[in-house]
Structure formats: structure tokens, C-alpha cells
Design a protein around this motif. Structure first.
Motif, mmCIF file in Angstrom:
data_model
loop_
_atom_site.group_PDB
_atom_site.id
_atom_site.type_symbol
_atom_site.label_atom_id
_atom_site.label_comp_id
_atom_site.label_asym_id
_atom_site.label_seq_id
_atom_site.Cartn_x
_atom_site.Cartn_y
_atom_site.Cartn_z
ATOM 1 N N ASP A 15 -21.395 -16.155 -29.895
ATOM 2 C CA ASP A 15 -21.919 -16.938 -28.822
ATOM 3 C C ASP A 15 -21.523 -16.162 -27.213
ATOM 4 O O ASP A 15 -22.184 -16.621 -26.396
ATOM 5 C CB ASP A 15 -21.011 -18.132 -28.682
ATOM 6 N N ARG A 141 -18.394 -23.885 -27.578
ATOM 7 C CA ARG A 141 -19.194 -23.025 -27.251
ATOM 8 C C ARG A 141 -19.146 -22.757 -25.726
ATOM 9 O O ARG A 141 -19.020 -21.706 -24.946
ATOM 10 C CB ARG A 141 -20.371 -22.979 -27.783
ATOM 11 N N GLN A 145 -17.942 -19.491 -22.984
ATOM 12 C CA GLN A 145 -18.878 -19.210 -22.297
ATOM 13 C C GLN A 145 -18.433 -19.199 -20.931
ATOM 14 O O GLN A 145 -18.413 -18.231 -20.065
ATOM 15 C CB GLN A 145 -20.179 -19.380 -22.523
#
Length: 284
Positions: A15, A141, A145
Motif C-alpha cells: 500500500d 492502510r 500512508q
């Protein structure tokens, strides 16, 4: 140190632009001279690492935040008999370009960190928090990020020199891209500098300088990175390691293993285990 041997845990963050990550303790291992196509960003958790870098030697001590730019030739080994433990990430230059461009509000070239060793303990602690979140596998995720981009933005703002995109005459730019594509297509072959220079219609000296300036890494280092990248793909496909070595231009399995570990810090067999896990648990 609680261990008397080298240990390494390597993984890939799908990711996060398939960013590679490493958490390791090295006591006996010596990194041969090599360069990365990616940035190397890490923190020394315990101990110290001695590095040959830019014609000299530097010590990476405990709690230091260390940055190696793409294409920078370097080595690495323990500074003392106790070895060193560190956490690292290998972000693609395009990610740092995006961050720098967002900070400046206009397109930028690949930013450059002037110092190998940075004694920014606040940012080092932030990196350790980011790395623990990645290592745990428990962060969402969105969290991974957000933490990565927040850290990179602070790192670029504090320690990087942001430059405009590299300018080369259009004709030279096209010829360099042509040779880059040629290296990608013929990565397993023994390609000579003179051959690439003829393809670019430049002298070998001018070609080598232009290639490094525009691509950000020397032709030889770029070829090695392509070979390592292709080796990773073939390993992930299930091809036997010995066959991977021949297919990617290495002399034999031992040659592949030595160069692979010199660049990645792990062996092809260790990488194969990570690849299999990703295929079995793609969302893990």
C-alpha cells in the motif's frame, strides 16, 4: 545487544508504493560497495555502523537518523564488536519528488539530503514510531500512508535541498532515455560503456556524466538495480534461485546471493519467503 549473530526481517508494503522495509542486527556482515536506486532512510537503534561514503568514513551512532541518496556508493559494517541494529525504509525517488513538489507548490527534481548522519532526535523518534507501525502489521492502510507522508514531509523540509527538475538538452535527454531503455531490455547481457555511449552518440565520459545527472544513478549501478529488480520478480514467480542467477546476468547463484545481499541486506532465499507470504496473504 541480546544476540550474537546477524538477523534480518525484511518485508514489502504493497500500500506504500511497494516500499521495501528492513529491521536488522548485523555483527559480522559487511556490505560491499553498492548503491540503491531508492533512498535509504533509517535510524540506528543500538550500536553503531561504520560507512565509507563520498570518499571518506563516517560513523552512524545510536539514535542517529541516516539518509543515503539514490545512486550514492557506500559500504557498511559494524563500528565495534557489538555490531549495530537499525530500522530502514527504501522509498522510491518519485515519492520524494511528489512530497517536495507539494511542499514547493511546483514540480521539483529529486531532492537531495546533504548529510548522511543527522542528529535530529525528534525526527528519529518519529521515524521509529512509523517503523514500528509498519512492522507490527496492525496499523490500518490509512494510518500507514499518513504516517509515512507526514514523516517524509518533515524530513524533506528539515534536511533536504529541493532543486528544480534536472535540465538537459532535449537531444541528450532522448538519447539518455534510449540507453536507459536499452539497459532495461538487455539487463542480462554484458553491456560495455562504449556501446551505450555510441547508442547515445556521446563520448563515454560525457555519456556517463549525463546519464548519472539525468537518471540519478550511474549506468553500472542502474544495470545492477535492474538485475536485482528482475531477480525479485523471477524469485516471486517461483523460478529456482540458480536459474534466476543465470537469467539476470549473474555468473552463478553465489554471485547473485552476494550482490543481492550487498544491496538488499538479505539473501535471495529470505526474499523468496517474503514473496510467498505476500502471495498467500496479499492483504496482510
Amino acid at each position: 545487544m541480546t544476540t550474537s549473530r546477524d538477523t534480518a526481517t525484511f518485508w514489502i508494503e504493497p500500500d506504500l508504493h511497494s516500499m521495501e522495509c528492513l529491521r536488522a542486527t548485523y555483527i559480522q556482515h559487511h556490505f560491499a560497495p553498492h548503491a540503491h536506486a531508492e533512498f535509504v532512510i533509517g535510524v540506528i537503534e543500538t550500536g553503531a555502523q561504520r560507512v565509507r561514503y563520498r570518499g571518506g568514513h563516517e560513523i552512524m551512532p545510536e539514535r542517529s537518523l541516516c539518509v543515503i541518496n539514490p545512486g550514492e556508493l557506500h559500504t557498511g559494517h559494524a563500528a565495534t564488536s557489538a555490531g549495530w541494529s537499525y530500522s530502514t525504509i527504501y522509498p522510491d525517488p518519485s515519492l520524494l519528488v511528489d512530497v517536495a513538489s507539494q511542499i514547493k507548490g511546483k514540480l521539483c527534481g529529486v531532492p537531495n539530503c546533504g548529510q548522511l548522519v543527522n542528529f535530529d532526535y525528534e525526527l528519529a523518534d518519529e521515524f521509529k514510531y512509523l517503523h514500528r507501525a509498519l512492522f507490527s502489521g496492525m496499523a490500518s492502510r490509512l494510518a500507514r500512508q499518513s504516517l509515512l507522508l507526514q514523516f517524509l514531509a518533515r524530513l524533506v523540509t528539515r534536511h533536504f535541498d529541493i532543486q528544480p527538475p534536472s535540465e538537459l538538452p532535449i537531444a541528450n535527454r532522448r538519447s539518455i532515455l534510449r540507453t536507459r531503455d536499452y539497459l532495461q531490455e538487455h539487463f542480462g547481457e554484458q553491456v560495455a560503456l562504449e556501446e551505450l555511449a555510441r547508442l547515445a552518440n556521446l563520448s563515454p565520459f560525457h555519456f556517463a556524466r549525463s546519464f548519472t545527472r539525468f537518471i540519478g544513478i550511474s549506468p553500472h549501478a542502474y544495470q545492477l538495480q535492474i538485475r536485482i529488480r528482475e531477480a525479485k520478480l523471477l524469485l516471486a514467480s517461483g523460478m529456482p534461485i540458480a536459474q534466476v542467477a543465470v537469467s539476470t546476468g549473474f555468473a552463478d547463484q553465489s554471485h547473485l546471493a552476494n550482490r543481492f545481499k550487498a544491496v538488499c541486506g538479505i539473501t535471495p532465499r529470505q526474499y523468496l519467503k517474503v514473496s510467498k507470504k505476500l502471495q498467500e496473504f496479499p492483504d496482510s
